[in-house]
Design an enzyme around this catalytic site. Structure first.
Site, PDB file in Angstrom:
ATOM      1  N   HIS A   1       2.498  -2.110   5.722  1.00 42.07           N
ATOM      2  CA  HIS A   1       2.620  -1.608   4.344  1.00 42.07           C
ATOM      3  C   HIS A   1       1.204  -1.310   3.831  1.00 42.07           C
ATOM      4  CE1 HIS A   1       4.369  -2.502   0.059  1.00 42.07           C
ATOM      5  NE2 HIS A   1       4.442  -1.219   0.352  1.00 42.07           N
TER       6      HIS A   1
ATOM      7  N   ASP B   1       1.268   4.553   1.505  1.00 45.01           N
ATOM      8  CA  ASP B   1       2.214   3.429   1.518  1.00 45.01           C
ATOM      9  C   ASP B   1       2.365   2.741   2.876  1.00 45.01           C
ATOM     10  OD1 ASP B   1       4.010   1.788   0.059  1.00 45.01           O
ATOM     11  OD2 ASP B   1       5.718   2.834   0.913  1.00 45.01           O
TER      12      ASP B   1
ATOM     13  N   LYS C   1      11.125   2.350   3.945  1.00 48.07           N
ATOM     14  CA  LYS C   1      10.959   0.909   4.129  1.00 48.07           C
ATOM     15  C   LYS C   1      11.827   0.386   5.288  1.00 48.07           C
ATOM     16  CE  LYS C   1       8.364   0.674   0.430  1.00 48.07           C
ATOM     17  NZ  LYS C   1       6.927   0.422   0.532  1.00 48.07           N
TER      18      LYS C   1
ATOM     19  N   TYR D   1      19.104   4.802  -4.463  1.00 52.87           N
ATOM     20  CA  TYR D   1      17.728   4.753  -4.953  1.00 52.87           C
ATOM     21  C   TYR D   1      16.687   4.491  -3.867  1.00 52.87           C
ATOM     22  CZ  TYR D   1      14.262   4.517  -8.558  1.00 52.87           C
ATOM     23  OH  TYR D   1      13.192   4.822  -9.356  1.00 52.87           O
TER      24      TYR D   1
ATOM     25  N   ARG E   1      14.567  -1.370  -5.338  1.00 52.04           N
ATOM     26  CA  ARG E   1      15.054  -1.988  -4.112  1.00 52.04           C
ATOM     27  C   ARG E   1      15.768  -3.303  -4.443  1.00 52.04           C
ATOM     28  NH1 ARG E   1      11.464  -4.052  -1.711  1.00 52.04           N
ATOM     29  NH2 ARG E   1       9.596  -3.555  -2.906  1.00 52.04           N
TER      30      ARG E   1
ATOM     31  N   CYS F   1       0.684  -2.252  -6.952  1.00 55.27           N
ATOM     32  CA  CYS F   1      -0.684  -2.752  -7.208  1.00 55.27           C
ATOM     33  C   CYS F   1      -1.669  -1.595  -7.221  1.00 55.27           C
ATOM     34  CB  CYS F   1      -1.108  -3.743  -6.138  1.00 55.27           C
ATOM     35  SG  CYS F   1      -0.454  -5.397  -6.373  1.00 55.27           S
TER      36      CYS F   1
ATOM     37  N   SER G   1       3.751  -4.242  -3.591  1.00 54.96           N
ATOM     38  CA  SER G   1       4.269  -3.101  -4.339  1.00 54.96           C
ATOM     39  C   SER G   1       3.656  -3.044  -5.738  1.00 54.96           C
ATOM     40  CB  SER G   1       5.783  -3.231  -4.480  1.00 54.96           C
ATOM     41  OG  SER G   1       6.355  -3.282  -3.214  1.00 54.96           O
TER      42      SER G   1
ATOM     43  N   ARG H   1       9.985   7.200 -10.611  1.00 55.64           N
ATOM     44  CA  ARG H   1       9.268   7.691  -9.421  1.00 55.64           C
ATOM     45  C   ARG H   1       9.081   9.193  -9.428  1.00 55.64           C
ATOM     46  NH1 ARG H   1       7.753   3.676  -5.444  1.00 55.64           N
ATOM     47  NH2 ARG H   1       8.693   1.760  -6.210  1.00 55.64           N
TER      48      ARG H   1
END
Ligand code: OXD
Ligand code: MN
Length: 619
Positions: free
Chosen positions: A256, A303, A236, A227, A84, A280, A278, A395
Site C-alpha cells: 500500500h 496508492d 484493494k 463503492y 470500504r 494520510c 488510508s 472520491r
C-alpha cells in the site's frame, strides 16, 4: 454489443484452451447470477461513451457542465454504501492461521456455499459486464492480469480509468498468461425468480455485503456494494490482498505505497516508495510540488506498489494501477494543485456536492463554500446546514495520464532508493527518522499506527495499529508478511533501499500541528535523498537516526524557537509506554512475530532507559 448467448464479441474471439477456460468461467458465473445479457468490455471510446450515456439516461450519473468540467460526471451513492466495509471483508484461506489475527477468516467451503446463495439470480434483469484488465502494462515484467465480471456499469467506467482495459488483455489471456478471477454484484436484481419486478434505483446495492478473498485460488467475490475498494476489485482486493499472497509465494511484494521520482538540483533521481494508512495525504505527496528550489517530483503512483528484486540486486517497483481513486475533500489549489488540474476534466466524482452551475465542490476546494449547493445526498445545502456538503470519503476517479506530474516513463519498473513509512500521530513519532538497518526498518513498518480517518468505517480519531499501512489489505498472516520483508532484505543485501519513518502530523501542547506539511514535506524528502547519497550526517536516537543540527533545511520556514526540538523530541517515558503497547501488539501474533523484533525492542528499551543526555553520536 449485447450478446444474449453469453458469447464474447466477435472481435475478441480467439480459440485455444486458455480462452475456452475464460469463456467457460464467464458462462458459469452467468448461469449462477442469471443476467439478462453479457457484454464483453474492451475499454474502447465507443463503449465508454455508450455506457456513460446509459448511466446518464438512468439517472445514475449526472453530467457536469461541459464548459466547466468537460466529460465529467457525478454519482451519488446510497448513504449506507460510502466506504470500504472492513467488518464484511473476509479472507478465506485454507486455515485461519494463514489469514492471521488481523483478517476475518471464514472457511472457504462454507463461504462458497453462502456466496452461491447470494449470487444466485443476483443479476436478474441486469447486464453482466466482463472486464479483462491488466495491472501494469500488458506483458510487463511485474504486471499481472485479471478479469472482473460485474453488474455495475459505473464499475466498468471506473475500471476503464484505473486499470489497463483492452483487447490486448484478452489476447494475453488467450496466449495462456494466468489471470485473477474477480466477481462482483451489487446484489439488487430487477426481477425475482418468480418474475416479481423490483424498481431500479440510482445507486443499487444490498444492505448485506461480502468482500471475499480466496487467496489460494486467487479469486475475489464481492456482493452488495457498488463503492470503491468494495467494487473496483482490481484495486484493494486483487492488487493488495490477493497480490500480497502471490508475492509471498513468488518472492515479491504488493504494498500500500505511493511511488515517486524525486530529482535533486544536481539532476540525481531518487525513487521513493512510501506507505501511509488510508487518508494520510498519499495523493498529495505523490503529486508534491517541492517548496525547495531545484527539486522536482514526478508521480508514478499514489496508492499501490508492486516491488520485485531485480537481477542487479536492487528492488524494482511499478504502480500496477492506471488511474486514481482519490479522496476529494481536502484537495484544493493550496494543498494539491496538481490533483486539481488532473481532475479538471474526464473525471467521475462520487459523493461530492453539486454547484448551481453544474460543477462540483467539496470541503477544502475553496476557502469559502458557495452560498448554495446540492449536497452529496441530493439535498439543498447552505453553509448553515451544519453538515458537510461532500461526504468525507467522497472520491474522484481519473486516469493517471491526465496528471501533469506523471512520470513520462511511469510504465517502466524503477529501482527503489528509499522506503518510507508514515502514520498520523499527534504525539511521540518524530518528523523523520532513518532505520539503522533493514530489520529495524521492517520493525518501523510493523509498528506503524495512525489516528483513524473516514476512508473506512470506525470512530474517527481513535488510534489504530496499521502495520505497513496494510492492516485491511494483507491477504495472509501479518507477521508472515514481516518475515517475508526480512527475507527480501536478506536477498537484496547491500542493494536494499534505505528505510525511513515520517510523521507530518505531530502536534504541540496547544493541539496545533508542529509542521506545515504539504509542499514543505519536500524538506524531509530532501533529507531522505541526502541520506541515500550519503551527503548528510544523522544522529542516533533510541527510535532511529535523526537529522543532525542544521541537517534538515528549514530556511525560509520561519519556525518559532524550539519547534525543531519539539518535532524531534524523543520522550523516554512515553516511548517506554509505546514499547509496552508494541510488545502487547506483537504478542497478538504469538510465535509468528520475527524473533529479531524482540531483540530490537529490548535494545530500544535499554537505550530509552539509559536516556543518555548526550545522544550526539555522529554517523
Ligand atoms: C484507499 C484507501 O481508498 O486506502 O486508497 O482506503
Ligand atoms: Mn489506499
Amino acid at each position: 454489443m449485447t450478446n444474449p448467448d453469453h458469447a464474447p464479441a466477435a472481435s475478441a474471439t480467439a480459440s485455444g484452451p486458455a480462452r475456452a477456460a475464460l469463456e467457460a468461467w464467464v458462462a458459469q458465473i452467468a448461469s449462477l447470477a442469471c443476467p439478462d445479457a453479457v457484454v464483453w468490455c474492451d475499454g474502447s471510446p465507443e463503449q465508454t461513451a455508450h455506457l456513460t450515456q446509459l448511466l446518464v439516461d438512468e439517472g445514475k450519473l449526472i453530467a457536469l457542465d461541459p464548459e466547466r468540467r468537460p466529460n465529467s460526471y457525478l454519482a451519488r451513492s446510497a448513504p449506507d454504501d460510502v466506504a470500504r466495509v472492513e467488518g464484511r471483508t473476509f479472507t478465506c484461506s485454507r486455515t485461519p492461521e494463514d489469514a492471521g489475527p488481523t483478517n476475518l477468516w471464514r472457511d472457504p467451503t462454507a463461504m462458497r456455499t453462502e456466496l452461491e446463495g447470494r449470487f444466485a439470480g443476483s443479476m436478474r434483469g441486469r447486464t453482466m459486464y466482463v472486464v479483462p484488465f491488466s495491472m501494469g502494462p500488458v506483458g510487463g515484467p511485474i504486471s499481472q492480469l485479471g478479469v472482473e465480471v460485474t453488474d455495475s456499469a459505473y464499475v466498468v467506467l471506473s475500471m476503464a480509468k484505473t486499470t489497463r482495459l483492452g483487447p490486448e488483455v484478452l489476447r494475453a489471456i488467450g496466449a495462456g498468461v494466468p489471470w485473477v478471477a474477480t466477481v462482483h454484484s451489487v446484489g439488487h436484481p430487477l426481477r425475482d425468480a418468480d418474475g416479481t419486478l423490483r424498481d431500479d434505483v440510482t445507486w443499487p446495492c444490498n444492505e448485506t455485503k461480502y468482500i471475499v478473498q480466496f487467496p489460494e485460488t486467487r479469486e475475489v467475490w464481492s456482493y452488495g456494494s457498488g463503492y470503491g475498494g468494495n467494487a473496483l476489485l482490481a484495486k484493494k482486493c486483487f492488487a493488495l490482498r490477493i497480490a500480497s499472497v502471490m508475492g509471498r509465494d513468488e518472492g515479491w511484494l504488493a504494498e500500500h505505497m505511493l511511488l515517486i521520482r524525486l530529482t535533486s538540483p544536481e539532476g540525481r533521481a531518487f525513487h521513493i516508495a512510501a506507505a501511509f494508512p488510508s487518508a494520510c495525504g498519499k495523493t498529495n505527496l505523490a503529486m508534491l510540488q517541492p517548496a525547495l528550489p531545484g527539486w522536482s517530483v514526478e508521480t508514478i503512483g499514489d496508492d499501490i506498489a508492486w516491488l520485485r528484486p531485480g537481477a542487479d540486486g536492487r528492488l524494482y517497483a511499478i504502480n500496477p494501477e492506471a488511474g486514481l481513486f482519490g479522496v476529494a475533500p481536502g484537495t484544493g489549489p493550496d494543498t494539491n494543485p496538481v490533483a486539481v488540474e488532473t481532475i479538471a476534466a474526464d473525471t467521475i466524482f462520487t459523493n461530492v456536492a453539486l454547484t448551481h452551475d453544474g460543477d462540483v465542490w467539496w470541503e477544502g476546494l475553496t476557502p469559502e463554500p458557495p452560498g448554495h449547493l446540492v449536497d452529496w445526498t441530493g439535498a439543498d445545502w447552505t453553509p448553515d446546514s451544519g453538515t458537510p456538503a461532500a461526504h468525507p470519503n467522497a472520491r474522484f476517479t481519473v486516469a493517471l495520464d491526465r496528471c501533469p506530474s506523471r512520470a513520462a516513463d511511469a510504465d517502466r519498473p524503477v529501482p527503489i532508493d528509499a522506503v518510507v513509512f508514515g502514520g498520523r500521530r499527534s504525539t511521540n513519532v518524530p518528523l523523520v527518522a532513518q532505520a539503522p538497518s533493514w530489520a529495524e526498518g521492517v520493525f518501523m513498518g510493523a509498528t506503524v499506527s495512525s489516528e483513524r480517518t473516514a476512508a473506512a468505517e470506525g470512530t474517527v480519531g481513535e488510534l489504530r495499529r496499521d502495520p505497513f499501512a496494510m492492516l485491511p489489505f494483507c491477504g495472509y498472516d501479518m507477521a508472515d508478511h514481516w518475515a517475508h520483508w526480512l527475507e527480501i532484505g536478506e536477498q537484496l543485501g547491500d542493494g536494499a533501499p534505505a528505510v525511513f519513518q515520517v510523521n507530518w502530523f505531530r502536534k504541540g501542547e496547544d493541539g496545533a500541528l508542529l509542521w506545515p506539511g504539504f509542499r514543505e514535506n519536500a524538506r524531509v524528502l530532501e533529507w531522505i535523498a541526502r541520506r541515500v547519497e550519503g551527503s548528510v550526517r544523522a544522529v542516533e536516537s533510541p527510535v532511529g537516526l535523526l537529522p543532525d543540527v542544521g541537517g534538515l533545511d528549514v530556511r525560509g520556514l520561519d519556525l518559532p524557537p524550539g519547534r525543531l526540538d519539539a518535532l524531534f523530541a524523543v520522550d523516554p517515558e512515553s516511548w517506554l509506554d509505546e514499547c509496552t503497547l508494541t510488545e502487547a501488539f506483537f504478542a497478538g501474533f504469538a510465535d509468528r512475530t520475527p524473533p529479531v523484533f524482540t531483540a530490537i525492542l529490548d535494545d530500544r528499551r535499554s537505550a530509552l532507559r539509559a536516556a543518555v543526555p548526550d545522544q550526539r553520536i555522529v554517523h
